[in-house]
Design a protein around this motif. Sequence first.
Motif, PDB file in Angstrom:
ATOM      1  N   LEU A 219      43.601  82.810 -53.070  1.00 30.46           N
ATOM      2  CA  LEU A 219      43.909  84.122 -52.022  1.00 30.46           C
ATOM      3  C   LEU A 219      44.593  85.524 -52.752  1.00 30.46           C
ATOM      4  CD1 LEU A 219      44.523  82.892 -48.536  1.00 30.46           C
ATOM      5  CD2 LEU A 219      42.799  84.375 -49.638  1.00 30.46           C
ATOM      6  N   ASP A 220      45.852  84.727 -53.496  1.00 27.38           N
ATOM      7  CA  ASP A 220      46.709  84.721 -53.826  1.00 27.38           C
ATOM      8  C   ASP A 220      46.576  85.992 -55.609  1.00 27.38           C
ATOM      9  OD1 ASP A 220      49.060  85.195 -52.317  1.00 27.38           O
ATOM     10  OD2 ASP A 220      49.816  83.350 -53.488  1.00 27.38           O
ATOM     11  N   SER A 221      45.354  84.938 -56.004  1.00 30.41           N
ATOM     12  CA  SER A 221      44.766  85.197 -57.405  1.00 30.41           C
ATOM     13  C   SER A 221      43.862  86.871 -56.927  1.00 30.41           C
ATOM     14  CB  SER A 221      43.817  84.496 -58.499  1.00 30.41           C
ATOM     15  OG  SER A 221      44.816  83.541 -58.459  1.00 30.41           O
ATOM     16  N   ASN A 222      43.281  86.906 -55.894  1.00 36.43           N
ATOM     17  CA  ASN A 222      41.687  87.688 -55.207  1.00 36.43           C
ATOM     18  C   ASN A 222      42.697  89.298 -55.535  1.00 36.43           C
ATOM     19  OD1 ASN A 222      39.488  88.720 -54.212  1.00 36.43           O
ATOM     20  ND2 ASN A 222      40.893  88.888 -52.189  1.00 36.43           N
ATOM     21  N   SER A 223      44.213  89.155 -54.863  1.00 32.90           N
ATOM     22  CA  SER A 223      45.109  90.035 -54.079  1.00 32.90           C
ATOM     23  C   SER A 223      45.770  90.681 -55.660  1.00 32.90           C
ATOM     24  CB  SER A 223      46.163  89.740 -53.672  1.00 32.90           C
ATOM     25  OG  SER A 223      45.669  89.177 -52.341  1.00 32.90           O
ATOM     26  N   ILE A 224      45.925  90.229 -56.390  1.00 36.95           N
ATOM     27  CA  ILE A 224      46.093  90.684 -58.025  1.00 36.95           C
ATOM     28  C   ILE A 224      45.230  91.028 -58.504  1.00 36.95           C
ATOM     29  CG2 ILE A 224      47.130  89.700 -60.238  1.00 36.95           C
ATOM     30  CD1 ILE A 224      48.438  87.458 -58.517  1.00 36.95           C
ATOM     31  N   GLU A 225      43.607  90.654 -58.403  1.00 36.10           N
ATOM     32  CA  GLU A 225      42.296  91.298 -59.264  1.00 36.10           C
ATOM     33  C   GLU A 225      42.164  92.121 -58.379  1.00 36.10           C
ATOM     34  OE1 GLU A 225      41.107  90.547 -61.494  1.00 36.10           O
ATOM     35  OE2 GLU A 225      42.534  88.854 -62.033  1.00 36.10           O
TER      36      GLU A 225
ATOM     37  N   PRO B  67      46.659  96.567 -52.364  1.00 31.67           N
ATOM     38  CA  PRO B  67      45.492  95.137 -51.820  1.00 31.67           C
ATOM     39  C   PRO B  67      46.075  94.792 -50.641  1.00 31.67           C
ATOM     40  CG  PRO B  67      47.259  94.540 -53.624  1.00 31.67           C
ATOM     41  CD  PRO B  67      46.850  96.078 -53.643  1.00 31.67           C
ATOM     42  N   SER B  68      45.300  93.419 -49.859  1.00 34.15           N
ATOM     43  CA  SER B  68      45.523  93.119 -49.093  1.00 34.15           C
ATOM     44  C   SER B  68      46.522  91.395 -48.928  1.00 34.15           C
ATOM     45  CB  SER B  68      44.467  92.293 -47.572  1.00 34.15           C
ATOM     46  OG  SER B  68      44.274  93.698 -47.151  1.00 34.15           O
ATOM     47  N   PHE B  69      47.437  91.024 -48.898  1.00 36.63           N
ATOM     48  CA  PHE B  69      47.840  89.640 -49.506  1.00 36.63           C
ATOM     49  C   PHE B  69      47.813  89.247 -48.049  1.00 36.63           C
ATOM     50  CE2 PHE B  69      49.306  92.684 -52.085  1.00 36.63           C
ATOM     51  CZ  PHE B  69      49.772  92.132 -53.293  1.00 36.63           C
ATOM     52  N   TYR B  70      47.169  88.044 -47.702  1.00 37.72           N
ATOM     53  CA  TYR B  70      46.996  86.820 -47.048  1.00 37.72           C
ATOM     54  C   TYR B  70      47.789  85.465 -47.614  1.00 37.72           C
ATOM     55  CZ  TYR B  70      43.548  89.661 -45.609  1.00 37.72           C
ATOM     56  OH  TYR B  70      42.744  90.537 -45.277  1.00 37.72           O
ATOM     57  N   ALA B  71      48.170  85.116 -45.889  1.00 38.14           N
ATOM     58  CA  ALA B  71      49.065  83.625 -45.804  1.00 38.14           C
ATOM     59  C   ALA B  71      48.839  82.888 -45.442  1.00 38.14           C
ATOM     60  CB  ALA B  71      50.617  84.124 -46.442  1.00 38.14           C
ATOM     61  N   PHE B  72      48.683  81.285 -45.140  1.00 36.97           N
ATOM     62  CA  PHE B  72      49.025  80.695 -44.237  1.00 36.97           C
ATOM     63  C   PHE B  72      49.934  79.891 -43.850  1.00 36.97           C
ATOM     64  CE2 PHE B  72      45.031  79.589 -47.273  1.00 36.97           C
ATOM     65  CZ  PHE B  72      43.881  79.445 -46.648  1.00 36.97           C
ATOM     66  N   THR B  73      49.803  80.127 -42.367  1.00 33.33           N
ATOM     67  CA  THR B  73      50.981  80.150 -42.033  1.00 33.33           C
ATOM     68  C   THR B  73      51.438  78.476 -40.674  1.00 33.33           C
ATOM     69  OG1 THR B  73      50.131  81.058 -39.533  1.00 33.33           O
ATOM     70  CG2 THR B  73      51.804  82.835 -41.014  1.00 33.33           C
ATOM     71  N   GLU B  74      50.056  77.983 -41.076  1.00 36.48           N
ATOM     72  CA  GLU B  74      50.101  76.831 -40.331  1.00 36.48           C
ATOM     73  C   GLU B  74      48.431  76.352 -40.480  1.00 36.48           C
ATOM     74  OE1 GLU B  74      49.233  76.539 -35.604  1.00 36.48           O
ATOM     75  OE2 GLU B  74      50.936  77.886 -36.271  1.00 36.48           O
ATOM     76  N   ALA B  75      49.200  74.590 -40.969  1.00 41.33           N
ATOM     77  CA  ALA B  75      47.601  73.483 -40.382  1.00 41.33           C
ATOM     78  C   ALA B  75      47.211  72.752 -40.429  1.00 41.33           C
ATOM     79  CB  ALA B  75      47.521  73.885 -42.671  1.00 41.33           C
ATOM     80  N   THR B  76      46.203  72.288 -39.243  1.00 46.45           N
ATOM     81  CA  THR B  76      46.363  71.576 -38.554  1.00 46.45           C
ATOM     82  C   THR B  76      45.444  70.310 -38.716  1.00 46.45           C
ATOM     83  OG1 THR B  76      47.773  72.303 -36.816  1.00 46.45           O
ATOM     84  CG2 THR B  76      46.696  70.279 -35.989  1.00 46.45           C
ATOM     85  N   PHE B  77      46.060  69.140 -38.870  1.00 46.66           N
ATOM     86  CA  PHE B  77      44.432  68.257 -39.295  1.00 46.66           C
ATOM     87  C   PHE B  77      45.002  66.842 -37.750  1.00 46.66           C
ATOM     88  CE2 PHE B  77      44.263  64.158 -40.349  1.00 46.66           C
ATOM     89  CZ  PHE B  77      42.872  64.379 -41.473  1.00 46.66           C
TER      90      PHE B  77
END
Length: 154
Positions: free
Chosen positions: A34-40, A66-76
Amino acid sequence: MAAIETITNTLTNSPLSSMIENMGISVAKAQAALDSNSIEMLKSLASSTVEIGGQKISLLNLGFVPSFYAFTEATFDAKMDFSLAESTSFNADAVVSVQTQVVSATVSAGFARKFDQSASASSSIAARMVSLPPPENLVTLLKNLNPVGLTTTT
């Protein structure tokens, strides 16, 4: 009985720590993508220009970011259940008849041993991703830069 032991061992020795570790690594790789995509996208906005009033101006200088995205949580979630059942039954029927000096007997015997085992497992993975504003340092840098790509055409 070997089948029951196999099921029990499989379920109790599940590599839960490996599954959680793999989920963490997957989230980190996805975040990097996601970060690489935002940089591109940032590079693309800087190199894309539009002509306004005879001037070529980059989209970045016009305020597009550009839009920047982040994962705020992950559940397993992992759910496992298993059941084991064993039953033994024995039945016997006998008919005895006694006559003078002759004894006869009819015996019907039955023996049954039953094993029943079942196992089930399910898992789910959920991730929450949100859009974030551009990094503060990027916004500050863009505000302080002279307009790059701003040229006047005559």
